[in-house]
Motif scaffolding. Structure first.
Motif, PDB file in Angstrom:
ATOM      1  N   ILE A 192      27.149   3.257  20.509  1.00  0.00           N
ATOM      2  CA  ILE A 192      27.849   3.780  21.682  1.00  0.00           C
ATOM      3  C   ILE A 192      28.617   5.035  21.301  1.00  0.00           C
ATOM      4  CG2 ILE A 192      29.448   3.247  23.554  1.00  0.00           C
ATOM      5  CD1 ILE A 192      29.081   0.259  22.750  1.00  0.00           C
ATOM      6  N   PHE A 193      28.511   6.062  22.135  1.00  0.00           N
ATOM      7  CA  PHE A 193      29.199   7.326  21.921  1.00  0.00           C
ATOM      8  C   PHE A 193      30.358   7.425  22.894  1.00  0.00           C
ATOM      9  CE2 PHE A 193      24.913   7.668  20.488  1.00  0.00           C
ATOM     10  CZ  PHE A 193      25.023   8.359  19.287  1.00  0.00           C
ATOM     11  N   TYR A 194      31.528   7.791  22.357  1.00  0.00           N
ATOM     12  CA  TYR A 194      32.746   7.868  23.164  1.00  0.00           C
ATOM     13  C   TYR A 194      33.372   9.255  23.072  1.00  0.00           C
ATOM     14  CZ  TYR A 194      32.964   2.791  23.651  1.00  0.00           C
ATOM     15  OH  TYR A 194      32.710   1.476  23.972  1.00  0.00           O
ATOM     16  N   HIS A 195      34.122   9.590  24.128  1.00  0.00           N
ATOM     17  CA  HIS A 195      34.853  10.853  24.197  1.00  0.00           C
ATOM     18  C   HIS A 195      36.219  10.580  24.806  1.00  0.00           C
ATOM     19  CE1 HIS A 195      36.162  14.469  26.475  1.00  0.00           C
ATOM     20  NE2 HIS A 195      35.835  15.051  25.359  1.00  0.00           N
ATOM     21  N   LYS A 196      37.209  11.307  24.318  1.00  0.00           N
ATOM     22  CA  LYS A 196      38.534  11.268  24.919  1.00  0.00           C
ATOM     23  C   LYS A 196      39.023  12.699  25.061  1.00  0.00           C
ATOM     24  CE  LYS A 196      43.134   9.295  24.645  1.00  0.00           C
ATOM     25  NZ  LYS A 196      43.983   8.308  23.994  1.00  0.00           N
ATOM     26  N   SER A 197      39.422  13.044  26.274  1.00  0.00           N
ATOM     27  CA  SER A 197      39.971  14.364  26.550  1.00  0.00           C
ATOM     28  C   SER A 197      41.488  14.292  26.508  1.00  0.00           C
ATOM     29  CB  SER A 197      39.507  14.849  27.920  1.00  0.00           C
ATOM     30  OG  SER A 197      40.112  16.090  28.216  1.00  0.00           O
ATOM     31  N   LEU A 198      42.078  15.204  25.743  1.00  0.00           N
ATOM     32  CA  LEU A 198      43.536  15.263  25.658  1.00  0.00           C
ATOM     33  C   LEU A 198      44.115  16.368  26.541  1.00  0.00           C
ATOM     34  CD1 LEU A 198      43.875  14.874  21.771  1.00  0.00           C
ATOM     35  CD2 LEU A 198      44.019  13.089  23.517  1.00  0.00           C
ATOM     36  N   GLY A 199      43.232  17.100  27.196  1.00  0.00           N
ATOM     37  CA  GLY A 199      43.661  18.238  27.995  1.00  0.00           C
ATOM     38  C   GLY A 199      43.954  17.968  29.415  1.00  0.00           C
TER      39      GLY A 199
END
Length: 139
Positions: free
Chosen positions: A132-139
């Motif tokens: 599983i590929f995950y992303h988190k945006s901090l912007g």
């Protein structure tokens, strides 16, 4: 021209492909100078008991490995490592964090830290196990 499948190709052949791809990519993206990083949990003797490693790219911090010894799990240390990674991203103005994991590893952990699934390989390496590929945006 000869096309052949090769097991255990030479480092030089792999580097030729990597360099060629890098040259092509430079037409579309800045030259990516990745910077390795690590956060390490050590005992009083300096032995590594766990930690988190990865690479910093232009706009993204890529977590490569996160591991804690059995004795350290479920004590909030993984969360502390994730918080430190986010603080480092904010200091460096890095808006994205990326990570991949397997279904038997830590998907719920990453989801509990605000990561969103963006892709999945089903039956990856073993039937019944997904990557599983995950992303988190901090912007």
């Amino acid at each position: 021209m000869n096309i052949s499948f090769t097991l255990s190709p030479s480092a030089q052949d792999i580097e030729t492909i990597y360099a060629g791809l890098g040259e092509f990519n430079r037409k579309f993206t800045p030259e990516i100078d990745d910077e390795a990083f690590g956060l390490f949990v050590r005992d009083h003797s300096g032995n590594v008991l766990g930690g988190l490693t990865g690479f910093i790219y232009v706009t993204t911090l890529q977590i490569r490995f996160l591991w804690l010894s059995e004795d350290l799990r479920a004590k909030g240390i993984g969360s502390e490592l994730m918080n430190l990674v986010e603080l480092e991203c904010k200091k460096r103005n890095i808006p994205n964090i990326a990570v991949d994991t397997y279904t038997f590893q830590a998907p719920k952990f990453y989801e509990s830290h605000g990561f969103q699934e963006i892709g999945r390989y089903r039956d990856y390496q073993v039937k019944g196990v997904d990557k599983i590929f995950y992303h988190k945006s901090l912007g």
